[in-house]
Structures are given as structure tokens and as C-alpha cells.
Design a protein around this motif. Structure first.
Motif, short mmCIF file in Angstrom:
data_model
loop_
_atom_site.label_atom_id
_atom_site.label_comp_id
_atom_site.label_asym_id
_atom_site.label_seq_id
_atom_site.Cartn_x
_atom_site.Cartn_y
_atom_site.Cartn_z
N MET A 1 0.85 -1.18 0.00
CA MET A 1 0.00 0.00 0.00
C MET A 1 0.88 1.23 0.00
O MET A 1 1.82 1.33 0.80
N PRO A 2 0.63 2.22 -0.89
CA PRO A 2 1.45 3.42 -0.94
C PRO A 2 1.24 4.29 0.29
O PRO A 2 0.27 4.12 1.02
N ALA A 3 2.18 5.23 0.49
CA ALA A 3 2.06 6.15 1.62
C ALA A 3 0.79 6.97 1.47
O ALA A 3 0.34 7.28 0.38
N HIS A 4 0.17 7.29 2.60
CA HIS A 4 -1.05 8.10 2.57
C HIS A 4 -0.72 9.49 2.06
O HIS A 4 0.35 10.04 2.36
N PRO A 5 -1.60 10.11 1.26
CA PRO A 5 -1.32 11.44 0.72
C PRO A 5 -1.15 12.51 1.79
O PRO A 5 -0.50 13.53 1.55
N SER A 6 -1.72 12.30 2.96
CA SER A 6 -1.52 13.22 4.07
C SER A 6 -0.31 12.78 4.87
O SER A 6 -0.28 11.67 5.41
N SER A 7 0.70 13.62 4.95
CA SER A 7 1.91 13.26 5.69
C SER A 7 1.61 13.01 7.16
O SER A 7 2.24 12.17 7.81
N ARG A 8 0.62 13.74 7.70
CA ARG A 8 0.29 13.56 9.11
C ARG A 8 -0.35 12.21 9.37
O ARG A 8 -0.07 11.55 10.37
N VAL A 9 -1.24 11.81 8.47
CA VAL A 9 -1.86 10.50 8.61
C VAL A 9 -0.80 9.41 8.49
O VAL A 9 -0.78 8.44 9.25
N GLN A 10 0.12 9.57 7.52
CA GLN A 10 1.17 8.58 7.34
C GLN A 10 2.06 8.48 8.57
O GLN A 10 2.43 7.39 9.00
N LYS A 11 2.40 9.62 9.15
CA LYS A 11 3.23 9.61 10.36
C LYS A 11 2.51 8.92 11.51
O LYS A 11 3.12 8.21 12.31
N LEU B 1 2.03 4.15 15.01
CA LEU B 1 1.29 2.98 15.49
C LEU B 1 2.05 1.70 15.17
O LEU B 1 2.19 0.81 16.02
N ALA B 2 2.58 1.60 13.95
CA ALA B 2 3.36 0.42 13.57
C ALA B 2 4.57 0.25 14.48
O ALA B 2 4.91 -0.86 14.89
N GLY B 3 5.21 1.36 14.81
CA GLY B 3 6.37 1.31 15.70
C GLY B 3 6.00 0.81 17.09
O GLY B 3 6.76 0.04 17.71
N ARG B 4 4.84 1.24 17.59
CA ARG B 4 4.41 0.80 18.91
C ARG B 4 4.13 -0.71 18.90
O ARG B 4 4.48 -1.43 19.85
N LEU B 5 3.50 -1.19 17.82
CA LEU B 5 3.23 -2.62 17.74
C LEU B 5 4.53 -3.42 17.65
O LEU B 5 4.66 -4.50 18.26
N ARG B 6 5.50 -2.91 16.92
CA ARG B 6 6.79 -3.59 16.80
C ARG B 6 7.47 -3.67 18.17
O ARG B 6 8.04 -4.71 18.53
N GLU B 7 7.43 -2.58 18.94
CA GLU B 7 8.05 -2.58 20.26
C GLU B 7 7.36 -3.56 21.20
O GLU B 7 8.01 -4.22 22.02
#
Length: 282
Positions: free
Chosen positions: A1-11, A16-22
Motif C-alpha cells: 500500500m502506498p504512503a497516505h497522501p496526508s503526511s500527518r496520517v502517514q506519520k 502505530l506500527a512502531g508501537r506494535l513492533r516494540e
């Protein structure tokens, strides 16, 4: 899936992905083991961890359960839902004028019963007179370069504000004293606005507190925010309105409101501050 067009949504998705990884790493298991415990493919774990695939609420619950971190699921689910709507960019909402922005919150106001509002800059929208709202929205339209539909926007705001007098709803406002002094309009319009504020304070379902300049602070002045029914916060900035729904975020703003409320003058003391502001206009 490509990055979301909104940089804030993508961040937000990446955070969230980082929290799940931790959480997985803290549990001491591999992506493969996580996949086995959750009953899905290893590639799905990888896509979620690398913010390639947004997880569903069910995915998050399964992930946390597999890592013996079920207590973290509510915050993560709220963050997941929030990522798509956390930042409503004012420029996008105002592209066709300010009326749409006023109408966009109408349903939300009707759906909630308890409102806690803190402001440090202008009179809260709930409490504005047509004259004050017109001057303020005209300034915003000019600054933003949006279409001039201020008359329609003011009418929409006044319709929206009828919720103040509907039964079964309670409103608590905390204003910095500076709100009484900042003047986005003429002295006459400001005096009328402050008179209206005094009148609103007589409503049984409305509580108004004002934090005096002279008050020794335990909580610093901060940007405007509104807490809806204790489960949603709107926090304003110059370029966006952040919608916060994570329980930990709502709790933080609730604690801030309670502290600010404790420092606010009420009753006769609050009315005196308003009267002094009116008198200062000459």
C-alpha cells in the motif's frame, strides 16, 4: 500500500506500527511466532510493522493478546482510528468558505451531552454573538484567503449554538482573562459580546470560570481545546484541528481542564473581571 497522501496520517500510521513492533520485541517473540499465535501469515505481520497495511481493530487485539499486552489494546485501537481523522486541515475544510466548517460539527454537538471547553484566545464559539462571530470569521477568511461567505457562516454558527439551550446538556467553560481583553472587533461589539457572556452565565446548564491574570499558576495557558463526553478531544492549532480519542490523551486533557478549572474565578468574582474588561473600553 502506498504512503497516505496526508503526511500527518502517514506519520500516525508509522507511529502505530512502531508501537506494535516494540510490543512484539518486548514480548521476546519473532514476527513468525507472532503470526503463528495470531493465525495469519508472517508477511502480514511484516506489512503491519512497516506501516504498509493498516491493522484492523481485531488485528490489534490479536497482536496485543499474542504479546501478553492486552491492556495496551484500547489506546492502540483509538490511535488506529484516529490516524485517518486526527488532523482535519483547515485549508481543506475552508476551501469553499467557512460555512462548511461551521456545519461540519453540527452532528457532533447533537450527539454529545457534556462539553468542557478551555479557551485562551477568543470567546468560545458556543458563546459568541453574531457581531463578534462576524468580525472574527471575517478576519479568518481574510487571513486564509477563503471565499467570502461570512454571513452564511455566522448564520450556521448561530444555528449550531442552539444546542446550548437544548435540554439534557451541560457546558463548562474555562476562559483565560486575556479572552476578555483581546478585541477582534469594535469596542461596541466587544461590549455587547461581554454583556451576552454575563447573560449566558445565568443559564442553569452553563458554568463559566475565568482564570485571572493575577492567579498563581500550576498549569500554564495552552491552546484551545474541547472535551466531548469524556471520550473525544478537539485541540486547535493554526493549521489543523486535532481529534484525539486515545484514552490516555483524553485523560491528559481532562486532567488539564480540571487543574485549570480549579484556578478559575467564578460567580461574583468572574462577573467582576468581565465588568472590569467592559469598563476598560471607555
Amino acid at each position: 500500500m502506498p504512503a497516505h497522501p496526508s503526511s500527518r496520517v502517514q506519520k500516525a500510521r508509522e507511529a502505530l506500527a512502531g508501537r506494535l513492533r516494540e510490543i512484539r520485541k518486548d514480548a521476546g517473540i519473532s514476527g513468525r511466532e507472532l503470526a503463528v499465535r495470531c493465525g495469519w501469515s508472517e508477511s502480514k505481520s511484516s506489512r503491519i510493522e512497516n506501516a504498509k497495511t493498516p491493522p484492523s481493530d481485531t488485528d490489534i487485539r490479536a497482536w496485543c493478546r499474542a504479546c501478553a499486552a492486552g491492556d495496551q489494546a484500547p489506546d492502540l485501537i483509538a490511535a488506529n482510528r484516529q490516524s485517518a481523522e486526527a488532523h482535519v486541515e483547515w485549508k481543506r475544510l475552508q476551501r469553499t468558505g467557512l460555512r462548511r466548517l461551521q456545519e461540519s460539527a453540527g452532528d457532533l454537538y447533537l450527539q454529545n451531552k457534556t462539553f468542557r471547553v478551555y479557551v485562551s484566545d477568543v470567546i468560545p464559539g458556543f458563546l459568541q454573538t453574531p457581531g463578534y462571530a462576524s468580525a472574527l470569521l471575517s478576519s479568518i477568511a481574510d487571513f486564509r484567503g477563503t471565499p467570502d461567505d461570512v454571513t452564511e457562516a455566522v448564520a450556521a454558527r448561530m444555528r449550531r449554538n442552539e444546542v446550548l439551550r437544548m435540554g439534557g446538556r451541560r457546558f463548562s467553560f474555562v476562559l483565560e482573562e486575556s479572552v476578555l481583553r483581546y478585541r477582534p472587533c469594535t469596542a461596541e461589539t466587544m461590549a455587547a459580546q461581554l454583556g451576552h457572556l454575563l447573560g449566558v452565565m445565568d443559564l442553569q446548564n452553563v458554568a463559566v470560570g475565568i482564570v485571572p491574570f493575577s492567579e498563581q499558576r500550576t498549569v500554564w495557558p495552552m491552546p484551545t481545546f474541547t472535551i466531548f463526553d469524556g471520550n473525544r478531544v478537539h485541540a486547535d492549532t493554526l493549521d489543523a484541528a486535532s481529534t484525539l480519542t486515545q484514552p490516555s490523551q483524553v485523560e491528559l486533557y481532562t486532567r488539564a481542564f480540571e487543574r485549570l478549572s480549579q484556578e478559575a474565578a467564578r460567580g461574583a468574582a468572574a462577573r467582576s473581571l468581565i465588568a472590569d474588561a467592559v469598563a476598560s473600553m471607555g
